[in-house]
Scaffold this motif. Structure first.
Motif, short mmCIF file in Angstrom:
data_model
loop_
_atom_site.label_atom_id
_atom_site.label_comp_id
_atom_site.label_asym_id
_atom_site.label_seq_id
_atom_site.Cartn_x
_atom_site.Cartn_y
_atom_site.Cartn_z
N GLY A 48 51.60 40.04 40.29
CA GLY A 48 51.28 40.96 41.40
C GLY A 48 51.53 42.42 41.11
N VAL A 49 51.35 42.85 39.87
CA VAL A 49 51.73 44.21 39.54
C VAL A 49 50.59 45.24 39.56
N CYS A 50 49.36 44.80 39.33
CA CYS A 50 48.32 45.81 39.17
C CYS A 50 47.91 46.41 40.51
N ARG A 51 47.97 45.62 41.56
CA ARG A 51 47.71 46.03 42.95
C ARG A 51 46.23 46.28 43.24
N CYS B 204 46.50 38.14 45.09
CA CYS B 204 46.92 37.15 44.10
C CYS B 204 48.23 36.49 44.49
N CYS C 255 44.14 44.00 43.83
CA CYS C 255 43.64 42.92 44.69
C CYS C 255 44.08 43.07 46.14
N SER D 273 40.66 41.74 40.35
CA SER D 273 42.00 41.44 39.84
C SER D 273 42.09 41.85 38.38
N PHE D 274 43.25 42.34 38.01
CA PHE D 274 43.54 42.63 36.60
C PHE D 274 44.63 41.70 36.09
N CYS D 275 45.74 41.68 36.81
CA CYS D 275 46.89 40.96 36.27
C CYS D 275 46.83 39.47 36.56
N TYR D 276 46.16 39.11 37.64
CA TYR D 276 46.11 37.69 38.00
C TYR D 276 45.30 36.90 36.98
S1 FES Z 1 45.60 40.88 40.64
FE1 FES Z 1 47.10 42.35 39.99
S2 FES Z 1 48.30 42.55 41.80
FE2 FES Z 1 46.94 40.97 42.34
#
Ligand code: FES
Ligand code: FMN
Ligand code: SF4
Lengths: 427, 542
Positions: free
Chosen positions: B45-48, B64, B50, B34-37
């Motif tokens: 939910g933007v980085c995708r 996430c 996960c 995960s990056f954005c979570y």
């Molecule tokens: S952690 Fe970034 S979209 Fe789920």
């Protein structure tokens, strides 16, 4: 009403077609009275049976969507009319807004009544300022006539209709971005679920419907679902507006039943290709729909047939391209549009669209290599299905369509290191 | 609490309803990148990165943003999932400068780690990369947009934790960027957390930039001592340079969640303040000279004894501070109140207005252990004087000796000139403090104690939670840990005869003697601390 055999465009050619007087003279707002005499459930059931599918592009059954809205009344509910019409090729909603706004308002009121909404927003793209002023005048007229506002037609039903002007972003046509926009946020699609029917505008149950979808509703109310379901192929019913553009002699918006042949549309409605040139390709339903080759246009214009053919019906607005058109350039223009309109929040769409556009421009300008074509196709795979909203898909599909359907032309660009059709410069 | 049973990669897991797939995976040791979570921020939910597969669903879902469902079968290791992750990695890197060797995040960068783990080794992107100049965005942060992956953590931290919109997402498509709006700068005091949670080197701390590589450092779990909240921290020590180079937040859901304020983050500057007192000193007349511990402690003890004998215990006062650890408070209490029989013992309190953010409050009491000091009984005894009265008594000549366990500015005790005059009249003024101050400047004896990072101890925060801060390192110089100074003085005075090896043993004595601390020991405190005995209303024994 059907003087010219038309339903949605029955009166759009008449002088003053946008006024209440002309609309009423041709039976306008009779459907609303009928609807108000029924229960919301009866209306939803009628719309379900009619087979009406959303005209905004996805073709989702309208009655089913309305049925998703919870019946409880603990929160207000909203109906949003999607008049953001911004996809290249699409210009059919614009006609309804400008020439028959009352038809849209009547459909909106019936829809609002069916889902229990007391407030409807018409989200109009900012560039349609002129159309918006016409719709606003129509709302004002309708309110003065007791058709909008409190106690509509003395039925006790109350519904405000409010225009919200967009600021020029294609993404705001995506239903959850539209909702964010009305809320005053950046126009960015939301994560789904939850779907708007449960958590939508201001956190309340919300239905978003296309302009044309709602314009169909009064006719279903008046003539019955059987009539509507009798038009067009199975599961793809009703009358339809087709916005025809590109290399045709008579571009414009035409009404014809669902399921009309694409060739008929081009040849008979559009008057054929100028100079009798051959059709090289057709984008059947707006820029997001994969291109068809000229030899594939004997096809029924409906959701299911075009999906089966590997394309999409979209908004039913074909763009015709004759044999002078460079398909790499067409692909690039399409990709550039989506790259420009990507909201930028999710990685695959934000990065992938820009990459596709660069590769396409590289090929078009004679600098491409064969592996660029492979990279291009793999980038479309890497975007598709991995994004938050369908814009990513809408960018990947047409790119892949062009690259696969016209692979030879792409390879020719690469081999000859130039655009064989004389394109390749910015102008 | 409703629970849900599901499978993650074939492993059964039971989690609370509403848990997402990333957290569910964590429970059974399944890693979902995960990056954005971030558990403390809204799910965007933007980085995708996960993306996971769920059996029976055609499309991949964002781990996430997907809550668990009963009977769900989550697959995190299929070919589809691997392809999708690889795709996201490639996309994130196409415009990335790949400047790890000169990037401050190197060594603790999620993007770098994931690239090593699952990223492409070569780029297929042959076009010119987008570039942006570096920018000072305020909040002691430097923004390098070239490295930004638009995870939005920074924006949402400011928005939700600090309630500020100083930094926002601007533009759209691939031109999207993070920036301050209309020439503003980040000003909220939570902004430093951004440097902790930025998964790349896009927003880095000015205080830490280019000072060291994380792998050169030893992180030590500690507690912030700049207010009574007691945020859990990591103190990053550079062994080669014998230096603390940064402080970051350490998660403690009962205290500070994932955050610390920028004051606490900057606390390491104080440790290495060039003005630190590094040697005991003695003032005679106007002459101040270095001395040794061996001379100072017995001499102070003798003077104190003499004054008590000549004028009685009411001629001596002790001004303590909420900066002392529980153990030091206990020593002070045992030595001065119980041992010497002084009633004039008090703790300085200097509350300021708290700084209240939507999800974080910087407490108004800027001392870490006022509550502990009070619970231990550092307060005036029968007929004893409080701080202000002690100063007044010194001015009137009825108090002859004052011992300050921490000094500070004169204003905190009253009109500075009057306080200066009062202190000037004293026969004996002793100050224990790592930092010079107007009080220590007037002292006969100055005993250089140490900062929180150089001594072990526990603190009781405003909620009554007792938390440990270990000794991280020792500064060069002739300083001594405060608990040692007190113990030495107690022994010299003949009132504290224990020879304790360290704060742990002193804490045991405290816990045995004081019902508020009953049942607590280092094992109970663990890394996250424990509350004072529930029943105790912090009644001081005495
Ligand atoms: S952690 Fe970034 S979209 Fe789920
Ligand atoms: C990027 C994007 C743009 C869209 N733009 C429009 C639009 O301009 N008008 C529209 O009616 N639907 C648009 N849609 C579809 C809407 O999300 C939604 O499906 C539609 O408004 C539903 O109405 P309907 O069921 O009546 O078709 C768009 C979808 C996407 C993904
Ligand atoms: S697919 Fe594109 S437009 Fe849709 S959310 Fe992602 S970045 Fe935005």
């Amino acid at each position: 009403m059907e003087s010219n055999g038309h339903v949605l465009m029955a009166t759009t050619g008449l002088p003053g077609s946008h006024t209440l007087a002309v609309y009423r003279k041709h039976g306008g707002y009779e459907a609303l009275a009928i609807a108000l005499s029924k229960t919301p459930d009866e209306i939803i059931d009628t719309v379900k049976r009619s087979g009406l599918r959303g005209r905004g592009g996805a073709g989702f059954p309208t009655g089913t969507k309305w049925g998703f809205v919870p019946k409880s009344n603990d929160k207000p509910k909203y109906l949003c009319v999607n008049a953001d019409e911004s996809e290249p090729g699409a210009f059919k909603d614009r006609l309804l807004l400008a020439k028959d706004p009352h038809q849209v308002i009547e459909g909106t009121l019936i829809g609002a009544f069916a889902i229990g909404a007391r407030r409807a927003y018409i989200y109009i793209r900012g560039e349609f300022a002129h159309e918006a002023s016409i719709v606003q005048a129509a709302i004002d007229e309708a309110r003065a006539a007791g058709l909008v506002g409190k106690n509509i037609l003395k039925s006790g039903f109350e519904c405000e209709v409010v225009i919200y002007l967009g600021a020029g972003a294609y993404i705001c046509g995506e239903e959850t971005a539209l909702i964010e926009s009305i809320e005053g946020q950046r126009g960015e699609p939301r994560l789904k679920p939850p779907f708007p029917a449960v958590v939508g505008l201001f956190g309340c149950p919300t239905v978003v419907n296309n302009v044309e979808t709602l314009a169909c509703v009064p006719h279903i109310m008046k003539r019955g679902w059987e009539w509507f379901a009798g038009i067009g192929p199975e599961r793809n019913t009703g009358p339809k507006l087709y916005g025809l553009s590109g290399h045709v002699n008579r571009p414009g918006v035409y009404e014809a039943p669902m399921g009309i042949s694409l060739r008929t549309l081009i040849d008979e409605y559009g008057g054929g290709v100028p100079g009798g040139r051959p059709v090289k390709g057709v984008i059947p339903g707006g820029a997001s729909c994969p291109v068809l080759r000229g030899d594939e246009i004997d096809i029924s214009m409906d959701f299911d047939s075009l999906t089966r053919a590997g394309s999409l019906f979209g908004t039913g607005t074909p763009v015709v391209m004759d044999d002078t058109t460079c398909m790499v350039r067409a692909a690039w223009i399409t990709a550039r549009f989506f790259a420009h309109e990507s909201c930028g929040q999710c990685t695959p769409c934000r990065e992938g669209c820009g990459w596709m556009q660069r590769i396409l421009w590289k090929i078009e300008t004679g600098r491409g290599e064969e592996r660029d074509l492979d990279i291009l196709l793999s980038v479309t795979d890497q975007i598709e299905g991995n994004t938050i909203c369908a814009l990513g898909d809408a960018a990947a599909w047409p790119t892949r369509g062009f690259a696969k359907k016209f692979r030879d032309e792409f390879l020719q660009h690469i081999r000859e290191k130039r655009c064989p059709l004389g394109g390749g410069s910015l102008h | 609490m409703a629970v849900v049973k599901l499978q993650v990669d074939g492993r059964e897991v039971v989690v609370e309803k509403g848990t997402n797939l990333i957290e569910a995976g964590k429970k059974v040791g399944v890693f979902v990148p995960s990056f954005c979570y971030h558990p403390g921020l809204p799910v965007v939910g933007v980085c995708r990165i996960c993306l996971c597969e769920i059996e029976g669903r055609p499309k991949l879902v964002a781990g996430c943003a997907t809550p668990v469902e009963e009977g769900m079968k989550v697959i995190t290791q299929s070919a589809n999932v691997r392809e999708a992750r690889k795709a996201v990695m490639e996309f994130l890197l196409i415009h990335h400068p790949l400047d790890c060797p000169m990037c401050d995040k190197g060594g603790e960068c999620t993007l770098q780690d994931y690239t090593m783990m699952m990223g492409p080794a070569h780029t297929r992107f042959t076009f010119e990369k987008q570039t942006w100049p570096e920018e000072d965005v305020g909040g002691k942060l430097i923004l390098n947009k070239n490295r930004c992956i638009l995870c939005l953590r920074c924006v949402n931290l400011c928005k939700t934790v600090a309630g500020q919109d100083e930094i926002a997402v601007l533009s759209r498509g691939e031109e999207t960027y993070i920036g301050t709006v209309a020439g503003r700068k980040i000003e909220n005091e939570m902004a430093g957390n951004i440097a902790d949670i930025c998964p790349v080197g896009a927003l880095t701390s000015k205080d830490f930039r280019f000072r060291s590589r994380p792998w050169e450092l030893k992180p030590v779990g500690s507690v912030c001592t700049l207010c009574s909240k007691g945020c859990n921290t990591k103190v990053w020590y550079h062994p080669r340079r014998n230096e603390v180079v940064r402080i970051t937040a350490r998660e403690n859901m009962d205290v500070n969640q994932w955050w610390i304020c920028d004051r606490g983050r900057g606390a390491f500057w104080g440790i290495h303040d060039p003005n630190r007192l590094l040697q005991p000193t003695r003032r005679q007349g106007d002459a101040t000279a270095p001395t040794t511990w061996g001379q100072a402690i017995p001499a102070i003890a003798e003077s104190l004894r003499a004054i008590v004998e000549r004028h009685g215990p009411s001629a001596v006062g002790v001004v303590a501070s909420g900066e002392l650890t529980n153990e030091e408070c206990y020593l002070a209490r045992s030595i001065f109140r119980d041992g010497l029989g002084l009633a004039n013992v008090d703790v300085v309190e200097r509350p300021q207005p708290p700084v209240v953010y939507p999800k974080f409050t910087i407490e108004g009491d800027r001392n870490p252990n006022t509550r502990g000091a009070r619970a231990i009984g550092l307060a005036p005894g029968p007929r004893g004087l409080g701080v202000a009265d002690m100063i007044r008594a010194a001015a009137e000549g009825s108090i002859h000796a004052l011992v300050f366990l921490r000094g500070g500015p004169l204003e905190q005790f009253g009109d500075p000139q009057a306080v200066a005059r009062a202190l000037g009249r004293l026969e004996l003024l002793v100050v224990m403090d790592p930092m010079p101050s107007p009080v220590s400047g007037r002292a006969h004896w100055v005993l250089p104690g140490v900062s929180f990072a150089e001594r072990e101890g526990t603190y009781t925060n405003s909620q009554g939670r007792v938390q440990r801060a270990p000794r991280v390192f020792t500064l060069r110089g002739d300083t001594r840990e405060d608990w040692r100074i007190l113990q030495d003085l107690g022994r010299s005075l003949g009132v504290w005869m224990h020879v304790d090896a360290g704060p742990q043993q002193i804490f045991q004595r405290l816990a045995a003697a004081n019902p508020a601390f009953a049942g607590l020991d280092y094992t109970v405190l663990g890394d996250l601390g424990a509350p004072l005995a529930a029943a105790s209303a912090d009644v001081a024994v005495g």
